[in-house]
Design a protein around this motif. Structure first.
Motif, PDB file in Angstrom:
ATOM      1  N   VAL A  57      23.935 -68.931  62.452  1.00 20.40           N
ATOM      2  CA  VAL A  57      24.872 -67.844  62.187  1.00 20.40           C
ATOM      3  C   VAL A  57      24.998 -67.532  60.703  1.00 20.40           C
ATOM      4  N   ALA A  58      24.562 -68.428  59.844  1.00 20.54           N
ATOM      5  CA  ALA A  58      24.592 -68.160  58.402  1.00 20.54           C
ATOM      6  C   ALA A  58      23.633 -69.096  57.701  1.00 20.54           C
ATOM      7  N   ALA A  59      22.938 -68.567  56.694  1.00 18.96           N
ATOM      8  CA  ALA A  59      22.040 -69.381  55.877  1.00 18.96           C
ATOM      9  C   ALA A  59      21.872 -68.717  54.528  1.00 18.96           C
ATOM     10  N   SER A  60      21.890 -69.498  53.481  1.00 20.59           N
ATOM     11  CA  SER A  60      21.731 -68.937  52.141  1.00 20.59           C
ATOM     12  C   SER A  60      21.234 -70.014  51.191  1.00 20.59           C
ATOM     13  N   ALA A  61      20.559 -69.583  50.137  1.00 20.91           N
ATOM     14  CA  ALA A  61      20.126 -70.484  49.069  1.00 20.91           C
ATOM     15  C   ALA A  61      20.392 -69.791  47.749  1.00 20.91           C
ATOM     16  N   VAL A  62      20.984 -70.504  46.803  1.00 21.19           N
ATOM     17  CA  VAL A  62      21.321 -69.934  45.500  1.00 21.19           C
ATOM     18  C   VAL A  62      20.721 -70.793  44.399  1.00 21.19           C
ATOM     19  N   GLY A  63      20.530 -70.179  43.238  1.00 20.20           N
ATOM     20  CA  GLY A  63      19.986 -70.902  42.109  1.00 20.20           C
ATOM     21  C   GLY A  63      18.488 -70.761  41.975  1.00 20.20           C
ATOM     22  N   ALA A  64      17.879 -71.733  41.314  1.00 16.11           N
ATOM     23  CA  ALA A  64      16.466 -71.639  40.955  1.00 16.11           C
ATOM     24  C   ALA A  64      15.725 -72.918  41.320  1.00 16.11           C
ATOM     25  N   ARG A  65      14.408 -72.797  41.431  1.00 12.07           N
ATOM     26  CA  ARG A  65      13.585 -73.961  41.731  1.00 12.07           C
ATOM     27  C   ARG A  65      13.554 -74.954  40.585  1.00 12.07           C
ATOM     28  N   LEU A  66      13.815 -74.473  39.393  1.00 15.43           N
ATOM     29  CA  LEU A  66      13.893 -75.303  38.193  1.00 15.43           C
ATOM     30  C   LEU A  66      15.147 -74.935  37.425  1.00 15.43           C
ATOM     31  N   LEU A  67      15.768 -75.905  36.784  1.00 14.14           N
ATOM     32  CA  LEU A  67      16.922 -75.630  35.940  1.00 14.14           C
ATOM     33  C   LEU A  67      16.574 -74.591  34.881  1.00 14.14           C
ATOM     34  N   ASN A  68      17.488 -73.652  34.696  1.00 11.27           N
ATOM     35  CA  ASN A  68      17.371 -72.654  33.629  1.00 11.27           C
ATOM     36  C   ASN A  68      16.068 -71.852  33.703  1.00 11.27           C
ATOM     37  N   SER A  69      15.644 -71.553  34.926  1.00 10.14           N
ATOM     38  CA  SER A  69      14.437 -70.751  35.089  1.00 10.14           C
ATOM     39  C   SER A  69      14.761 -69.535  35.939  1.00 10.14           C
ATOM     40  N   ASP A  70      13.793 -68.609  36.015  1.00 11.49           N
ATOM     41  CA  ASP A  70      13.976 -67.425  36.844  1.00 11.49           C
ATOM     42  C   ASP A  70      13.211 -67.544  38.165  1.00 11.49           C
ATOM     43  N   ARG A  71      12.805 -68.758  38.545  1.00  7.40           N
ATOM     44  CA  ARG A  71      12.108 -68.992  39.807  1.00  7.40           C
ATOM     45  C   ARG A  71      13.155 -69.174  40.913  1.00  7.40           C
ATOM     46  N   LYS A  72      13.657 -68.094  41.451  1.00  3.15           N
ATOM     47  CA  LYS A  72      14.762 -68.130  42.382  1.00  3.15           C
ATOM     48  C   LYS A  72      14.379 -68.797  43.711  1.00  3.15           C
ATOM     49  N   VAL A  73      15.337 -69.525  44.286  1.00  2.00           N
ATOM     50  CA  VAL A  73      15.111 -70.129  45.591  1.00  2.00           C
ATOM     51  C   VAL A  73      15.357 -69.116  46.700  1.00  2.00           C
ATOM     52  N   THR A  74      14.803 -69.402  47.869  1.00  2.26           N
ATOM     53  CA  THR A  74      15.038 -68.578  49.061  1.00  2.26           C
ATOM     54  C   THR A  74      15.379 -69.508  50.228  1.00  2.26           C
ATOM     55  N   VAL A  75      15.832 -68.929  51.317  1.00  7.50           N
ATOM     56  CA  VAL A  75      16.163 -69.747  52.483  1.00  7.50           C
ATOM     57  C   VAL A  75      14.921 -70.350  53.132  1.00  7.50           C
ATOM     58  N   ASN A  76      13.734 -69.873  52.756  1.00 11.92           N
ATOM     59  CA  ASN A  76      12.499 -70.436  53.297  1.00 11.92           C
ATOM     60  C   ASN A  76      11.896 -71.517  52.414  1.00 11.92           C
ATOM     61  N   ASP A  77      12.521 -71.805  51.280  1.00  9.22           N
ATOM     62  CA  ASP A  77      12.020 -72.848  50.387  1.00  9.22           C
ATOM     63  C   ASP A  77      12.211 -74.240  51.006  1.00  9.22           C
ATOM     64  N   ARG A  78      11.264 -75.117  50.739  1.00 11.68           N
ATOM     65  CA  ARG A  78      11.305 -76.480  51.265  1.00 11.68           C
ATOM     66  C   ARG A  78      12.134 -77.387  50.368  1.00 11.68           C
ATOM     67  N   PHE A  79      13.066 -78.129  50.958  1.00 16.17           N
ATOM     68  CA  PHE A  79      13.847 -79.154  50.271  1.00 16.17           C
ATOM     69  C   PHE A  79      13.536 -80.512  50.886  1.00 16.17           C
ATOM     70  N   HIS A  80      13.697 -81.557  50.103  1.00 13.04           N
ATOM     71  CA  HIS A  80      13.449 -82.915  50.591  1.00 13.04           C
ATOM     72  C   HIS A  80      14.668 -83.423  51.357  1.00 13.04           C
ATOM     73  N   LEU A  81      14.431 -84.114  52.480  1.00 13.69           N
ATOM     74  CA  LEU A  81      15.521 -84.596  53.325  1.00 13.69           C
ATOM     75  C   LEU A  81      15.908 -86.041  53.082  1.00 13.69           C
ATOM     76  N   GLY A  82      15.058 -86.825  52.407  1.00 11.79           N
ATOM     77  CA  GLY A  82      15.377 -88.237  52.226  1.00 11.79           C
ATOM     78  C   GLY A  82      15.663 -88.910  53.559  1.00 11.79           C
ATOM     79  N   SER A  83      16.724 -89.716  53.604  1.00 12.85           N
ATOM     80  CA  SER A  83      17.021 -90.521  54.791  1.00 12.85           C
ATOM     81  C   SER A  83      17.521 -89.738  55.984  1.00 12.85           C
ATOM     82  N   ASP A  84      17.714 -88.432  55.836  1.00 16.30           N
ATOM     83  CA  ASP A  84      18.003 -87.640  57.028  1.00 16.30           C
ATOM     84  C   ASP A  84      16.786 -87.596  57.948  1.00 16.30           C
ATOM     85  N   THR A  85      15.652 -88.109  57.468  1.00 15.68           N
ATOM     86  CA  THR A  85      14.448 -88.296  58.295  1.00 15.68           C
ATOM     87  C   THR A  85      14.662 -89.379  59.350  1.00 15.68           C
TER      88      THR A  85
END
Length: 392
Positions: A57-85
């Motif tokens: 019902v809702a999904a969003s991603a804000v910020g950038a792939r790198l600190l202080n960069s213009d490489r914006k994230v999207t909801v399709n970007d991959r994030f690491h899950l760690g122990s949620d695996t």
């Protein structure tokens, strides 16, 4: 912090068979929750999603792939899950049990004794269910265990062989506490459980994850290991925090994750939308499909197996007490009417948080490419806010 302290667990912690969870367009103002928290805590990126009754019902991603960069994230970007695996590994365990290849009370010695000889008899008697519930008597990551992970052999040979190497190196240690009695969060226990599952099914844990979980659930962004493609900034990049507090990006290859043999304990990655799909499948008790395991098997995976005890000095965002199922914590928060399934995950460079309320058929996931207290504080606040907003 370096990868030797890669996982500090904290209890925070489909319409038809073969079909993916239905997805809707992201809620237009979800970023109004996420962006202030991202900025407040100095995170590169922050992503969140809510799934209710099988619908994202809702999904969003804000910020950038790198600190202080213009490489914006999207909801399709991959994030690491760690122990949620870990909950995915427990689900693979359920599949092996349903296939008649394992029993919940199959022991380390039963399954792996022919491959690793001379296992201490008390360690050999530890069961699959005890390993998956952190009650096998194997301690949390000690310096000795960390030294086993990070050796010169950590990247040699195939991964099932690597997992057997770790068991062989630990085989003379009897359980530190009576198996089945006490909770001790043990990554090594999940590595051994992964070895039992892949040995019983004759397929590597990595192949099982892809073919038995990612593909049936249509988690198209899901993978194992570092989230960014080597040589590209095509995903949010994780960060290491030095003793001086400085944040250093760790983009690619081996330095960007834990040694790959530790996969069953925490090495999956995927987008926030796909992570929400996984949460939604669990929130529905597996009854909407695809039929990864029978509902009664999933119920056993979700059921509390042990009290975690009371934590004297819990980390920020960590409840003082709760219970543990198989790859899931069970916690009653001040802001939830009943105990919910939950877990945190981090490879020391990223942070992930998942909550599943089975009574409400609701899931909330939050992800960031930053570790430690800043990440946990932001993710905890975001999760509470989103749960309150979408649970009624």
């Amino acid at each position: 912090m370096n990868r030797r302290s890669w996982l500090k667990f904290s209890l925070a912690a489909l319409a038809s068979p073969g079909a993916a969870l239905a997805r809707t367009q992201p809620a237009p103002r979800l970023e109004d929750v996420l962006e202030p928290l991202r900025a407040k805590h100095g995170l590169p990126a922050l992503a969140g999603a809510i799934v209710r009754k099988g619908q994202i019902v809702a999904a969003s991603a804000v910020g950038a792939r790198l600190l202080n960069s213009d490489r914006k994230v999207t909801v399709n970007d991959r994030f690491h899950l760690g122990s949620d695996t870990k909950a995915m590994t427990a689900t693979l365990g359920g599949m092996a049990v349903e296939a008649g290849k394992l029993r919940w009370d199959s022991t380390i010695g039963d399954v792996l004794g022919a491959k690793v000889t001379g296992i201490d008899p008390k360690l050999a008697a530890v069961t699959l269910e005890q390993l998956l519930s952190h009650t096998g008597g194997i301690p949390s990551d000690t310096d000795e265990i960390l030294n086993l992970y990070f050796t010169g052999d950590a990247f040699k040979s195939d991964l099932p062989t690597q997992r057997l190497r770790l068991l062989n190196a630990w085989k003379n240690h009897a359980p530190a506490t009576k198996p089945g009695a006490e909770f001790h969060y043990a990554n090594l226990g999940y590595v051994i459980a992964g070895a039992m599952i892949e040995t019983a099914l004759g397929v590597s844990w990595e192949e099982l994850m892809i073919n038995r979980i990612f593909t049936p659930l249509r988690l198209s962004t899901a993978g194992i290991g570092p989230q960014a493609t080597t040589g590209k900034y095509d995903a949010p990049i994780g960060y290491q925090i030095g003793d001086d507090g400085a944040a250093t990006p760790v983009p690619w290859a081996a330095p960007a994750d834990v040694p790959p043999a530790l996969g069953p304990a925490g090495a999956a990655h995927m987008s926030v939308v796909d992570f929400a799909s996984w949460a939604g499948w669990n929130a529905g008790g597996g009854k909407r499909g695809p039929a990864l395991v029978k509902p009664e098997t999933l119920e056993r995976i979700h059921r509390a197996h042990v009290s975690t005890g009371k934590l004297a000095n819990p980390r920020p965002g960590t409840p003082q007490e709760g219970e543990y199922a198989l790859g899931w914590g069970l916690v009653k928060f001040d802001w939830t009417p009943t105990a919910v399934l939950t877990h945190n995950g981090s490879n020391s460079m990223n942070f992930a948080k998942i909550l599943v309320d089975r009574d409400k058929d609701l899931g909330v996931v939050v992800l960031t490419n930053f570790p430690e207290k800043q990440a946990e504080a932001a993710a905890s606040e975001a999760q509470e806010t989103l749960y309150k907003r979408y649970s009624s």
